[in-house]
Write an enzyme that holds these catalytic residues in place. Structure first.
Site, PDB file in Angstrom:
ATOM      1  N   ASN A  45      12.992  -7.499 -28.823  1.00  0.00           N
ATOM      2  CA  ASN A  45      13.317  -7.134 -30.207  1.00  0.00           C
ATOM      3  C   ASN A  45      14.749  -7.465 -30.600  1.00  0.00           C
ATOM      4  O   ASN A  45      15.192  -7.132 -31.694  1.00  0.00           O
ATOM      5  CB  ASN A  45      13.027  -5.642 -30.451  1.00  0.00           C
ATOM      6  CG  ASN A  45      13.930  -4.725 -29.639  1.00  0.00           C
ATOM      7  OD1 ASN A  45      14.796  -5.186 -28.891  1.00  0.00           O
ATOM      8  ND2 ASN A  45      13.726  -3.417 -29.781  1.00  0.00           N
ATOM      9  N   ASP A  54      17.899  -6.542 -29.399  1.00  0.00           N
ATOM     10  CA  ASP A  54      18.985  -5.571 -29.488  1.00  0.00           C
ATOM     11  C   ASP A  54      19.865  -5.571 -28.237  1.00  0.00           C
ATOM     12  O   ASP A  54      20.740  -4.717 -28.093  1.00  0.00           O
ATOM     13  CB  ASP A  54      18.443  -4.163 -29.751  1.00  0.00           C
ATOM     14  CG  ASP A  54      17.579  -3.634 -28.608  1.00  0.00           C
ATOM     15  OD1 ASP A  54      17.324  -4.396 -27.648  1.00  0.00           O
ATOM     16  OD2 ASP A  54      17.129  -2.473 -28.686  1.00  0.00           O
ATOM     17  N   ASP A 105      14.360  -8.868 -23.318  1.00  0.00           N
ATOM     18  CA  ASP A 105      14.608  -8.252 -24.624  1.00  0.00           C
ATOM     19  C   ASP A 105      13.779  -8.972 -25.679  1.00  0.00           C
ATOM     20  O   ASP A 105      14.083 -10.098 -26.065  1.00  0.00           O
ATOM     21  CB  ASP A 105      16.101  -8.325 -24.944  1.00  0.00           C
ATOM     22  CG  ASP A 105      16.423  -7.862 -26.352  1.00  0.00           C
ATOM     23  OD1 ASP A 105      15.594  -7.137 -26.944  1.00  0.00           O
ATOM     24  OD2 ASP A 105      17.499  -8.221 -26.863  1.00  0.00           O
ATOM     25  N   ASP A 124      10.520   9.950  -8.311  1.00  0.00           N
ATOM     26  CA  ASP A 124      11.953   9.812  -8.075  1.00  0.00           C
ATOM     27  C   ASP A 124      12.505  11.020  -7.323  1.00  0.00           C
ATOM     28  O   ASP A 124      12.222  12.169  -7.681  1.00  0.00           O
ATOM     29  CB  ASP A 124      12.665   9.673  -9.423  1.00  0.00           C
ATOM     30  CG  ASP A 124      14.157   9.538  -9.283  1.00  0.00           C
ATOM     31  OD1 ASP A 124      14.613   8.500  -8.784  1.00  0.00           O
ATOM     32  OD2 ASP A 124      14.878  10.488  -9.667  1.00  0.00           O
ATOM     33  N   GLU A 153      10.073   8.589  -3.387  1.00  0.00           N
ATOM     34  CA  GLU A 153      11.397   8.209  -2.909  1.00  0.00           C
ATOM     35  C   GLU A 153      11.983   9.406  -2.172  1.00  0.00           C
ATOM     36  O   GLU A 153      12.129  10.482  -2.762  1.00  0.00           O
ATOM     37  CB  GLU A 153      12.307   7.825  -4.074  1.00  0.00           C
ATOM     38  CG  GLU A 153      13.738   7.503  -3.635  1.00  0.00           C
ATOM     39  CD  GLU A 153      14.730   7.557  -4.773  1.00  0.00           C
ATOM     40  OE1 GLU A 153      15.647   6.715  -4.797  1.00  0.00           O
ATOM     41  OE2 GLU A 153      14.610   8.434  -5.648  1.00  0.00           O
ATOM     42  N   ASP A 179      12.787  -4.305 -23.117  1.00  0.00           N
ATOM     43  CA  ASP A 179      11.852  -3.350 -23.706  1.00  0.00           C
ATOM     44  C   ASP A 179      10.431  -3.604 -23.229  1.00  0.00           C
ATOM     45  O   ASP A 179      10.162  -4.530 -22.454  1.00  0.00           O
ATOM     46  CB  ASP A 179      11.932  -3.419 -25.233  1.00  0.00           C
ATOM     47  CG  ASP A 179      11.967  -4.856 -25.749  1.00  0.00           C
ATOM     48  OD1 ASP A 179      11.079  -5.638 -25.355  1.00  0.00           O
ATOM     49  OD2 ASP A 179      12.888  -5.200 -26.516  1.00  0.00           O
TER      50      ASP A 179
END
Length: 552
Positions: free
Chosen positions: A31, A33, A29, A208, A276, A37
């Protein structure tokens, strides 16, 4: 635009490659929050490079309401604000390529979010321009669902829409309506979205649930499947397991669509795809999907199972060899959807033995025919986290609690530091999932300078693997049936032959060495126990031997 000016791809780099999966919400992380990210990924790419991998696969970061944490896409061409911006993604591409890392991103082509503008238009009525972009069907005469198809997450795969007075298909969550790829317009749009990211610099896609892209338009019922009772004599928790899924996925039309995907990829030399595929006959699906005209690689859920016995692995690998022929597997024993392999594959073993077995499984993956996918934290030996019900985020687990706890236990934040930093250095505020207490003492900062740490053992193994001759990538493979707890196989090139023996059992075991390997070179990485004396190998628990001999 043909070709990728931002890519440093050369040849079939993906063969025998090692791909590192990053689950962005839980990686770093930047930033503040509580959610990982793209800038956090950028910050840690030097670390990823230091492990010795060839590429990164970044799980979804697209704009999404996050009901399924990014696998419910509402805009295929934009970054969700919680992860950053398109400019941030460009920085990830630039830095990764500068480090010599390829970048693979997830693409979800079988379904979108129910908040995607396409679906919001499609659901309005039966005659709008996108009315046929999703799978719609009338109710039966009694108002019930069109057929008996089940969602992967349990319950009916059909949801009622009051505006259209029809059902729409949802193979996963109810907020994830299935696209209708039988519609040529949908195919064209999805191919254009792939091209958008190729032009931006990506080196490939992880597709996916790609075998869910098409359904049987007849909407026939799936036949019942004999249920397997658990140790308490109870049937499966998930209703999805009560059927043979022959009409709701893995349809023949998918092959032609994958051919179109490959035609696009071939315009970008060196780009790659890994699909997948989860099915009752995964090896056949992998063989059909990975050809020179379709996907480059595919992985199934076979090695994401609870069973890691030598017998199971022998049967699985031999079946794969017989069926796939020229196809190309990508071996994965952990990802964001299953309990971590350190816990799942070490049941019944004490911690010390489990620590010895983790590199053993990596050695197995590296020496098998195919490519390798590592999940973030595997290199640290992270066990599955026990997430309390009140902290659960995964709707799959919340829906099936307490018999099934969902996927949050393998998605907890990456532990970077343990020197007084809160949340193990992942974030300065409360993270979206708690950092597991047992992960603090496995933090990267504690393992960096310990030459015997799991991290440095993984690094040493990947360095050893990278120094093997390139020809090993496509070497023929033969699995030996030892009928015991040893996994023994051979890789054979035109010039060399490799004999690999791994002890997966709970006791030391001898092995009679084939005569042709007597007196040949022992190239086993130093950390693995075992010895070779004449025509016999002695393998302690978690021991291994890799022998090499010239064939020409």
């Amino acid at each position: 635009m043909s070709g990728n000016p931002n890519s440093n791809n050369t040849g079939e780099w993906w063969r025998n490659s090692v791909i590192y999966q990053i689950y962005p919400r839980s990686f770093c992380d930047a930033n503040g929050d509580g959610i990982g990210d793209l800038q956090g990924i950028c910050r840690k790419l030097d670390y990823v490079k230091s492990i010795g991998v060839d590429a990164i696969w970044i799980s979804p970061f697209f704009k999404s309401p996050m009901v399924d944490f990014g696998y419910d896409v509402s805009d295929y061409r934009d970054v969700d604000p919680i992860f950053g911006t398109l400019s941030d993604f460009d920085q990830v591409i630039e830095k990764a390529h500068a480090l010599g890392l390829k970048v693979i991103i997830d693409q979800i082509l079988s379904h979108t979010s129910d908040l995607h503008p396409w679906f919001e238009e499609s659901r309005q009525n039966r005659d709008n321009p996108k009315a046929d972009w999703y799978v719609w069907a009338d109710a039966k005469e009694d108002g019930s669902a069109p057929n008996n198809w089940m969602s992967n997450f349990g319950g009916s795969a059909w949801r009622w829409c009051t505006r259209r007075r029809q059902y729409y298909l949802t193979n996963f969550l109810k907020e994830q309506p299935d696209l209708n790829l039988h519609n040529p317009e949908v195919q064209e749009q999805l191919l254009a979205d792939l091209k958008f990211w190729l032009d931006r610099g990506v080196d490939g896609f992880r597709l996916d649930a790609i075998n869910h892209a098409f359904h049987n338009r007849s909407l026939q019922d799936n036949p019942p499947r004999p249920v397997k009772l658990d140790k308490n004599g109870l049937p499966p928790v998930n209703s999805y397991e009560y059927q043979w899924h022959i009409h709701d996925k893995s349809q023949p039309e998918n092959l032609e669509f994958l051919h179109r995907v490959r035609q696009l990829m071939d315009q970008y030399p060196g780009s790659t795809t890994v699909g997948e595929v989860g099915d009752d006959n995964t090896h056949k699906i992998m063989a059909d999907y990975t050809t020179e005209e379709r996907l480059h690689m595919a992985y199934s859920f076979d090695l994401l199972s609870e069973d890691c016995s030598a017998q199971f692995l022998r049967e699985t690998l031999e079946k794969n060899r017989r069926v796939t022929e020229e196809g190309w597997p990508c071996w994965s024993i952990s990802n964001h959807d299953v309990p971590r392999s350190f816990s799942r594959w070490n049941k019944g073993f004490d911690t010390e033995t489990a620590l010895a077995r983790a590199p053993l499984f990596l050695l197995m993956q590296l020496m098998l025919r195919g490519s390798v996918c590592l999940y973030q934290g595997e290199e640290l030996g992270l066990p599955e986290a026990d997430v309390a019900f009140e902290d659960l985020q995964d709707p799959y687990g919340i829906n099936l609690w307490p018999e099934f706890k969902g996927r949050d236990g393998c998605r907890t934040p990456m532990p970077w530091f343990n020197g007084g930093e809160i949340n193990a250095g992942f974030s300065k505020v409360k993270p979206w999932l708690p950092v597991a207490e047992e992960h603090y003492h496995l933090a990267v900062s504690l393992q960096e300078d310990d030459q015997h740490s799991m991290l440095n053992r993984f690094r040493a193994l990947l360095k050893w693997h990278a120094e093997l001759p390139q020809a090993v990538a496509t070497a023929e493979q033969q699995i030996f049936d030892t009928e015991n707890d040893l996994l023994v196989f051979e890789r054979r090139t035109q010039d060399e032959c490799y004999f690999i023996a791994l002890n997966l059992g709970s006791e030391a075991a001898p092995l009679a060495l084939p005569e042709e390997f007597a007196g040949c070179e022992d190239i086993t990485p130093a950390e693995f126990g075992g010895s070779v004396a004449g025509s016999a190998i002695e393998l302690p628990v978690a021991g291994a031997r890799v022998l090499r001999r010239k064939t020409s």
